[in-house]
Design an enzyme around this catalytic site. Structure first.
Site, PDB file in Angstrom:
ATOM      1  N   ASP A   1      73.791  93.136  68.275  1.00 60.16           N
ATOM      2  CA  ASP A   1      73.813  91.871  67.541  1.00 60.16           C
ATOM      3  C   ASP A   1      72.536  91.690  66.716  1.00 60.16           C
ATOM      4  OD1 ASP A   1      76.175  90.480  67.659  1.00 60.16           O
ATOM      5  OD2 ASP A   1      75.737  89.513  69.591  1.00 60.16           O
TER       6      ASP A   1
ATOM      7  N   LYS B   1      86.680  90.260  68.820  1.00 60.14           N
ATOM      8  CA  LYS B   1      85.759  91.411  68.752  1.00 60.14           C
ATOM      9  C   LYS B   1      86.300  92.575  69.578  1.00 60.14           C
ATOM     10  CE  LYS B   1      81.770  88.473  67.872  1.00 60.14           C
ATOM     11  NZ  LYS B   1      80.573  87.781  68.420  1.00 60.14           N
TER      12      LYS B   1
ATOM     13  N   GLN C   1      77.495  86.590  73.895  1.00 60.94           N
ATOM     14  CA  GLN C   1      78.101  85.604  72.990  1.00 60.94           C
ATOM     15  C   GLN C   1      77.297  84.299  73.040  1.00 60.94           C
ATOM     16  OE1 GLN C   1      80.701  86.292  70.846  1.00 60.94           O
ATOM     17  NE2 GLN C   1      80.214  84.291  69.990  1.00 60.94           N
TER      18      GLN C   1
END
Ligand code: NDP
Length: 291
Positions: free
Chosen positions: A121, A54, A98
């Site tokens: 996200d 990412k 994450q």
């Protein structure tokens, strides 16, 4: 029939190029360079790899990325404090935590600590809730489900009135992709491990999204001729002929399905590349909103 291949790599490259252009414009016109903070707790090797990928993708489109690593022993308070510090930073427009978090940490509380305007996200309970409500708009939509919809759009699939079947009901893929399909006026059936007569349900699908995590579970004769198949699954199986001894396959038996479906995503090279591209797009949007 041989299905048309939906080329996720090419479509993701197009999204990335759009993002790079947007970043350049934002820097030139407003002096704002989008910034993404990646919070990594513990030492799950797959999570480290994902964060590295990412951050590399950010660099390629001109997004600044900041990495924050905490040990697996970090307390709930430490993780939430870090997130709150990042909420307050002007150079951080998006925060990604994450997942999965190490056992013992309250994932929902951590995700709730992310500022709504930085929730790139799309996992904040408020954004997920808005996704489920008619007439409400989430600020951000989770990347993998958004990537599935973009693949369908780019393929020119008419979703309004279509029968869509989603295999899987997870928070990160199955449920949000089902909600997005409902927003596009599809008639959606959500399947899971307790669904009865799964092949018959799948056969009703004009559009099938498979997000189960079971290698090649969906057989060719489960698929309605001409259906559009989006295979989210990424499963590693043994393959003595491969250099590494294994290869990635989807939840759909591709070799069988390609003879029946109208269009299908390969694995790898379908949904996978879209996930990071959509995260980059969300980060750009967060920075644009901050301006
Ligand atoms: P989860 O394990 O969280 O969810 C799997 C879902 O599939 C559950 O809802 C489960 O049902 C259902 N399921 C399991 N077995 C069956 C079965 N035999 N029949 C019907 N339904 C079943 O997985 P994720 O949603 O996180 O991921 C799904 C797949 O997508 C994985 O292969 C993952 O690697 C991949 N993935 C790929 C991404 C990408 O970027 N390409 C991103 C994220 C995920 P129940 O709820 O009843 O347990």
């Amino acid at each position: 029939m041989t299905a048309t291949l939906i080329d996720g790599k090419a479509i993701a490259a197009k999204v990335r190029a759009e993002v790079a252009e947007g970043v350049e414009r934002l820097v030139a016109e407003r002096g704002i360079r989008p910034g993404l903070a990646a919070v990594l707790v513990g030492d799950n090797p797959a999570s480290h790899t994902y964060v590295r990928m990412k951050r590399k993708a950010c660099a390629e489109v001109g997004i600044e990325s900041f990495g924050f690593e905490l040990p697996a022993t970090a307390s709930q308070h430490e993780v939430e404090s870090l997130v709150r510090d990042l909420n307050a930073r002007d150079d951080v427009h998006g925060i990604l935590v994450q997942l999965p978090l190490p056992a013992g940490l309250d994932e929902e509380a951590v995700l709730s600590a992310v500022g709504l305007n930085k929730d790139v996200d799309g996992f904040h309970p408020m954004n997920m809730g808005r996704l489920a409500q008619k007439g409400r708009e989430p600020l951000f939509v989770p990347a993998t489900p958004a990537g599935c919809i973009r693949l369908l759009e780019e393929t020119g699939v008419k979703l309004s009135g279509a029968n869509a079947v989603v295999l899987g009901r997870s928070n990160i893929v199955g449920m949000p992709v089902a909600l997005l399909l409902v927003r596009q006026d599809a008639t959606v059936t959500i399947c899971h491990s307790r669904t009865k007569n799964l092949p018959d349900v799948v056969r009703s699908a004009d559009v099938l999204i498979a997000a189960v995590g079971r290698a090649q579970m969906v057989k060719g004769d489960w698929i309605k001729p001409g259906a559009v198949v989006i295979d989210v699954g990424t499963n590693r199986v043994d393959d003595p002929s491969a250099k590494s001894g294994s290869r990635l396959v989807g939840d759909v038996d591709f070799d069988q399905a390609v003879g029946v479906a109208g269009a299908i995503t390969p694995v790898p090279g379908g949904v996978g590349p879209m996930t990071i591209a959509m995260l980059l797009q969300n980060t750009l949007r967060a920075a644009q909103n901050s301006a």
